[in-house]
Motif scaffolding. Structure first.
Motif, PDB file in Angstrom:
ATOM      1  N   GLU A  73      56.698  -5.866   4.059  1.00  0.00           N
ATOM      2  CA  GLU A  73      55.718  -6.468   3.160  1.00  0.00           C
ATOM      3  C   GLU A  73      54.324  -6.354   3.771  1.00  0.00           C
ATOM      4  O   GLU A  73      54.158  -6.462   4.986  1.00  0.00           O
ATOM      5  CB  GLU A  73      56.042  -7.944   2.918  1.00  0.00           C
ATOM      6  CG  GLU A  73      57.311  -8.182   2.123  1.00  0.00           C
ATOM      7  CD  GLU A  73      57.513  -9.650   1.782  1.00  0.00           C
ATOM      8  OE1 GLU A  73      56.641 -10.469   2.161  1.00  0.00           O
ATOM      9  OE2 GLU A  73      58.528  -9.973   1.164  1.00  0.00           O
ATOM     10  N   PHE A  74      53.336  -6.121   2.921  1.00  0.00           N
ATOM     11  CA  PHE A  74      51.956  -6.126   3.401  1.00  0.00           C
ATOM     12  C   PHE A  74      51.119  -7.073   2.564  1.00  0.00           C
ATOM     13  O   PHE A  74      51.406  -7.340   1.407  1.00  0.00           O
ATOM     14  CB  PHE A  74      51.351  -4.711   3.401  1.00  0.00           C
ATOM     15  CG  PHE A  74      51.266  -4.055   2.044  1.00  0.00           C
ATOM     16  CD1 PHE A  74      50.187  -4.287   1.202  1.00  0.00           C
ATOM     17  CD2 PHE A  74      52.264  -3.196   1.623  1.00  0.00           C
ATOM     18  CE1 PHE A  74      50.111  -3.677  -0.040  1.00  0.00           C
ATOM     19  CE2 PHE A  74      52.193  -2.578   0.373  1.00  0.00           C
ATOM     20  CZ  PHE A  74      51.111  -2.823  -0.457  1.00  0.00           C
ATOM     21  N   ASP A  75      50.095  -7.591   3.202  1.00  0.00           N
ATOM     22  CA  ASP A  75      49.207  -8.586   2.597  1.00  0.00           C
ATOM     23  C   ASP A  75      47.823  -8.314   3.168  1.00  0.00           C
ATOM     24  O   ASP A  75      47.566  -8.572   4.339  1.00  0.00           O
ATOM     25  CB  ASP A  75      49.709  -9.987   2.982  1.00  0.00           C
ATOM     26  CG  ASP A  75      48.878 -11.100   2.391  1.00  0.00           C
ATOM     27  OD1 ASP A  75      47.695 -10.870   2.065  1.00  0.00           O
ATOM     28  OD2 ASP A  75      49.399 -12.215   2.262  1.00  0.00           O
ATOM     29  N   ILE A  76      46.929  -7.736   2.351  1.00  0.00           N
ATOM     30  CA  ILE A  76      45.663  -7.229   2.860  1.00  0.00           C
ATOM     31  C   ILE A  76      44.486  -7.924   2.189  1.00  0.00           C
ATOM     32  O   ILE A  76      44.438  -8.029   0.970  1.00  0.00           O
ATOM     33  CB  ILE A  76      45.543  -5.703   2.626  1.00  0.00           C
ATOM     34  CG1 ILE A  76      46.799  -4.976   3.126  1.00  0.00           C
ATOM     35  CG2 ILE A  76      44.310  -5.143   3.326  1.00  0.00           C
ATOM     36  CD1 ILE A  76      46.808  -3.506   2.809  1.00  0.00           C
ATOM     37  N   HIS A  77      43.564  -8.386   2.999  1.00  0.00           N
ATOM     38  CA  HIS A  77      42.304  -8.964   2.525  1.00  0.00           C
ATOM     39  C   HIS A  77      41.205  -7.997   2.941  1.00  0.00           C
ATOM     40  O   HIS A  77      40.889  -7.883   4.130  1.00  0.00           O
ATOM     41  CB  HIS A  77      42.101 -10.337   3.151  1.00  0.00           C
ATOM     42  CG  HIS A  77      40.884 -11.050   2.671  1.00  0.00           C
ATOM     43  ND1 HIS A  77      40.142 -11.885   3.468  1.00  0.00           N
ATOM     44  CD2 HIS A  77      40.257 -11.064   1.463  1.00  0.00           C
ATOM     45  CE1 HIS A  77      39.129 -12.390   2.787  1.00  0.00           C
ATOM     46  NE2 HIS A  77      39.174 -11.899   1.565  1.00  0.00           N
TER      47      HIS A  77
END
Length: 298
Positions: A73-77
């Motif tokens: 999973e990736f979560d990018i800001h």
């Protein structure tokens, strides 16, 4: 989209079955989530050196390089006016080459996002520029051998840069754990809101705290740490984006801005119009009129 203004972005891709070179740019701050495809991985970096970026549990340094493994999973800001480069690779092929260069470092198959401190990332920047300045991969089926050779060259250069890098140890484990917990809370918040949206419900922060059994203080802390804004501000962005989606997809010519706005709990219509214009660069009435005219022509 989190920052205000008319969104403009583009993506350039040069694709081959073994290697793809991807260049992405957007003028507004965005928050993106997803899962890496099975069997594939990405090696990526931010071209602009801004410490405010966040990639899952990491806040990168100016020379950071990311390896996102298969199924992760990736979560990018990503902050506004940012360019991102990523190479989409066959994970098994990449790991075989990395193990040949450094068997101890890459003996174990990665199962989470890894961050590397690069000694010199300029080679990857040059490689990206050359890929797009020339017709790197040729579509003609007779050129498959040529394309495969180019794919091998690009992957080998990536391996060389990664082998000269070290796995980041600058960020303390405690900080990574804290970021991970905060990110988990933010993602639970977003998943809860989206599930409610699918049922045409528009929850308040009070509803969300009650539903998730999370205190407002914990929510505030988590959002500030992960996205740098309050839960209320983020929820308002989600609601504005829902309105925009419906205005862009009106379905019929009888839809009104007022109906859609009130559906998403924007009761002060003049303030709503101001916020919408500030976020998307045009009045909601203009968005709807443009789409209804398109609807009539078809």
């Amino acid at each position: 989209q989190l920052s205000t203004g008319d969104y403009q972005g583009y993506m350039r891709i040069i694709a081959h079955e073994d290697v793809s070179v991807n260049f992405e740019h957007q003028n507004r701050t965005v928050h993106k989530r997803g899962v890496m495809s099975e069997g594939l991985c990405t090696v990526s970096f931010f071209r602009e050196k801004k410490s405010q970026h966040r990639f899952s549990n990491y806040k990168p340094d100016e020379n950071s390089l990311f390896l996102l493994p298969s199924g992760t999973e990736f979560d990018i800001h990503v902050m506004e006016n940012t360019s991102t480069v990523y190479f989409l690779l066959n994970q098994s092929s990449l790991l075989d080459k990395l193990r040949a260069m450094n068997p101890c470092e890459w003996e174990k198959e990665p199962d989470e996002l890894l961050i590397l401190d690069t000694i010199d990332r300029r080679l990857l920047n040059v490689l990206t520029e050359l890929s797009f300045s020339a017709n790197t991969f040729v579509s003609d089926s007779e050129m498959n051998h040529h394309n495969a050779q180019l794919g091998t060259i690009i992957m080998d250069q990536i391996v060389m840069v990664m082998s000269a890098s070290i796995l980041s140890s600058k960020q303390e484990q405690a900080e990574r754990i804290a970021l991970g917990r905060a990110r988990g809370i933010v993602n639970r918040f977003i998943d809860y809101v989206r599930a409610e949206f699918q049922q045409q419900k528009c929850p308040s922060v009070v509803d969300i705290c009650l539903g998730l059994k999370i205190s407002q203080r914990t929510l505030q802390y988590s959002f500030q740490k992960i996205l740098g804004i309050t839960p209320i501000a983020y929820l308002r962005c989600l609601r504005l984006n829902q309105v925009r989606y419906q205005l862009l997809n009106p379905g019929n010519e009888n839809v009104t801005v007022t109906n859609i706005a009130t559906c998403w709990h924007f009761l002060h219509l003049s303030k709503f119009s101001h916020d919408y214009h500030r976020m998307f660069g045009e009045l909601p009435s203009k968005t709807l009129h443009r789409m209804q005219e398109t609807f009539k022509r078809h």
